[in-house]
Enzyme design. Structure first.
Site, mmCIF file in Angstrom:
data_model
loop_
_atom_site.group_PDB
_atom_site.id
_atom_site.type_symbol
_atom_site.label_atom_id
_atom_site.label_comp_id
_atom_site.label_asym_id
_atom_site.label_seq_id
_atom_site.Cartn_x
_atom_site.Cartn_y
_atom_site.Cartn_z
ATOM 1 N N ARG A 156 0.953 -1.166 -0.087
ATOM 2 C CA ARG A 156 0.004 -0.097 -0.013
ATOM 3 C C ARG A 156 1.104 1.302 -0.142
ATOM 4 O O ARG A 156 2.029 1.271 0.462
ATOM 5 C CB ARG A 156 -1.041 0.055 1.243
ATOM 6 C CG ARG A 156 -1.822 -1.217 1.172
ATOM 7 C CD ARG A 156 -2.778 -1.001 2.534
ATOM 8 N NE ARG A 156 -3.659 -2.125 2.492
ATOM 9 C CZ ARG A 156 -3.703 -3.313 3.181
ATOM 10 N NH1 ARG A 156 -2.700 -3.402 3.900
ATOM 11 N NH2 ARG A 156 -4.701 -3.984 3.129
ATOM 12 N N LYS A 180 -3.375 -2.745 8.152
ATOM 13 C CA LYS A 180 -4.537 -2.361 8.664
ATOM 14 C C LYS A 180 -4.892 -3.086 9.853
ATOM 15 O O LYS A 180 -4.775 -4.088 10.147
ATOM 16 C CB LYS A 180 -5.456 -2.603 7.688
ATOM 17 C CG LYS A 180 -5.529 -1.377 6.722
ATOM 18 C CD LYS A 180 -6.542 -1.521 5.563
ATOM 19 C CE LYS A 180 -6.490 -0.402 4.557
ATOM 20 N NZ LYS A 180 -7.486 -0.392 3.587
ATOM 21 N N HIS A 245 -2.459 2.484 -6.123
ATOM 22 C CA HIS A 245 -3.341 1.475 -5.784
ATOM 23 C C HIS A 245 -3.610 0.697 -7.105
ATOM 24 O O HIS A 245 -3.725 -0.366 -6.868
ATOM 25 C CB HIS A 245 -4.531 2.195 -5.401
ATOM 26 C CG HIS A 245 -5.456 1.073 -4.318
ATOM 27 N ND1 HIS A 245 -4.733 0.691 -3.050
ATOM 28 C CD2 HIS A 245 -6.538 0.389 -4.504
ATOM 29 C CE1 HIS A 245 -5.714 -0.116 -2.455
ATOM 30 N NE2 HIS A 245 -6.524 -0.231 -3.166
ATOM 31 N N ARG A 248 -0.758 -1.902 -7.342
ATOM 32 C CA ARG A 248 -0.937 -2.798 -6.258
ATOM 33 C C ARG A 248 -2.009 -3.760 -6.978
ATOM 34 O O ARG A 248 -1.780 -5.122 -6.846
ATOM 35 C CB ARG A 248 -1.699 -2.148 -4.816
ATOM 36 C CG ARG A 248 -2.010 -3.253 -4.076
ATOM 37 C CD ARG A 248 -2.484 -2.451 -2.691
ATOM 38 N NE ARG A 248 -3.319 -3.322 -1.890
ATOM 39 C CZ ARG A 248 -2.994 -3.988 -0.852
ATOM 40 N NH1 ARG A 248 -1.706 -4.464 -0.767
ATOM 41 N NH2 ARG A 248 -4.058 -4.795 -0.111
ATOM 42 N N HIS A 271 -5.194 -8.752 3.153
ATOM 43 C CA HIS A 271 -6.800 -8.696 3.152
ATOM 44 C C HIS A 271 -7.375 -9.699 4.221
ATOM 45 O O HIS A 271 -6.887 -10.700 4.394
ATOM 46 C CB HIS A 271 -7.413 -9.138 1.938
ATOM 47 C CG HIS A 271 -7.268 -8.371 0.456
ATOM 48 N ND1 HIS A 271 -7.068 -8.760 -0.528
ATOM 49 C CD2 HIS A 271 -6.782 -6.970 0.741
ATOM 50 C CE1 HIS A 271 -7.052 -7.830 -1.413
ATOM 51 N NE2 HIS A 271 -6.729 -6.499 -0.592
ATOM 52 N N TYR A 280 -10.148 -10.406 -7.864
ATOM 53 C CA TYR A 280 -9.159 -10.590 -8.815
ATOM 54 C C TYR A 280 -9.335 -11.976 -9.649
ATOM 55 O O TYR A 280 -8.643 -12.108 -10.818
ATOM 56 C CB TYR A 280 -7.802 -10.631 -8.228
ATOM 57 C CG TYR A 280 -7.460 -9.307 -7.525
ATOM 58 C CD1 TYR A 280 -7.148 -8.168 -8.341
ATOM 59 C CD2 TYR A 280 -7.232 -9.179 -6.140
ATOM 60 C CE1 TYR A 280 -6.717 -7.018 -7.723
ATOM 61 C CE2 TYR A 280 -7.019 -8.023 -5.695
ATOM 62 C CZ TYR A 280 -6.808 -6.822 -6.479
ATOM 63 O OH TYR A 280 -6.314 -5.699 -5.570
#
Length: 306
Positions: A156, A180, A245, A248, A271, A280
């Site tokens: 990120r 995160k 992004h 990414r 994730h 994806y």
């Protein structure tokens, strides 16, 4: 459009104003997008009595109840705005955890992420090589290292620009990052990216705390965004098609096309929910069907006729 609003007072208002400023400067969001985000966030703040920025999962679950009679697309838009808002607050250190998993996920058909095809990526790297040959400055070495890490590891933007100076070691082909929600993850680093970082790192002041310093702090996400836009334009790629992004997303898309395992990709991207990673799988459904037909253990077993 200015990202500020006369209503942006109090803790929620200030947090919303900072978020909209980031969206305008870094993500290049259009005026209507900013208006929609501002309306959705301020509306949620009103429903939570001015406590949106500090809301927990229980409070967000109540928001879902308040949205129950809305059209699925409207509820999904509001939830998406809040998820991005809370991710921003966590990235900026304005709160310690992300409560957004408690938000509803209406089934509306998720939009596909922007990405680049392989020819676009090749053009970016050709432009980086041209720059280094024509003008091998520390700035060009830095940009090469940044792009190699974005496309070669799926970092990120915030994780990338805030890397400590000694985050990458020559004998260690991976990073351990805290992403995160404070979750740690292992991020493999390609040989190309490690080589690019090594070439650049000798130009970094020895007393710098950051791998990508800028003044007294590290390189900003906004500056990274601007550098990529300029690089894309010089490579003949429309600047609105690229961002940190997007690179990414390209990392994830091209790995999956190459046969990467979805669970491994989830871990590399950080994730929390594999449903996020599954977006994806749109990239090459034909290849996945061919993979099943070619690699399934029963592919060579003759089927008995009825």
């Amino acid at each position: 459009m200015s990202a500020t609003d006369p209503r942006d007072t109090g803790e929620d208002g200030r947090a919303i104003a900072r978020f909209l400023e980031m969206m305008a400067a870094e993500a290049g969001s259009a005026r209507n997008t900013l208006l929609a985000y501002g309306t959705d966030l301020r509306g949620a703040s009103v429903l939570l009595n001015g406590r949106l920025a500090e809301a927990g999962e229980d409070e967000l679950a109540r928001l879902g109840e308040a949205w129950r009679d809305l059209a699925p697309t409207t509820a999904a838009r509001k939830a998406a705005a809040l998820r991005r808002f809370f991710a921003f607050l966590v990235d900026e250190g304005m709160r310690s955890g992300d409560p957004s998993p408690a938000l509803p996920r209406p089934q509306t058909g998720r939009p596909l992420p922007k990405t680049l095809d392989r020819s676009d990526v090749e053009r970016l790297f050709a432009e980086l090589e041209r720059r280094q040959q024509a003008d091998p400055t520390p700035g060009n070495l830095r940009l090469t290292a940044l792009v190699e890490l974005l496309y070669g590891s799926g970092l990120r933007a915030t994780e990338l620009v805030s890397l400590p100076r000694r985050a990458l070691r020559p004998d260690q082909p991976f990073l351990i990052l805290k992403g995160k929600g404070g979750r740690e993850r292992l991020v493999p680093i390609s040989d190309r990216a490690r080589a690019a970082v090594a070439d650049y790192a000798v130009k970094v002041p020895v007393d710098s705390a950051w791998l990508f310093p800028s003044g007294r702090n590290h390189l900003s996400r906004i500056r990274l965004y601007q550098l990529l836009k300029t690089l894309a334009a010089d490579a003949g790629i429309p600047p609105d098609r690229i961002s940190p992004h997007v690179l990414r997303h390209a990392f994830a898309t091209h790995l999956l096309e190459g046969g990467a395992d979805l669970r491994a990709l989830q871990l590399m991207l950080g994730h929390a929910d594999i449903a996020t990673t599954q977006i994806y799988t749109h990239v090459d459904s034909r290849r996945l069907v061919e993979l099943v037909n070619a690699r399934h253990p029963l592919v060579d077993v003759p089927r008995k006729q009825a």
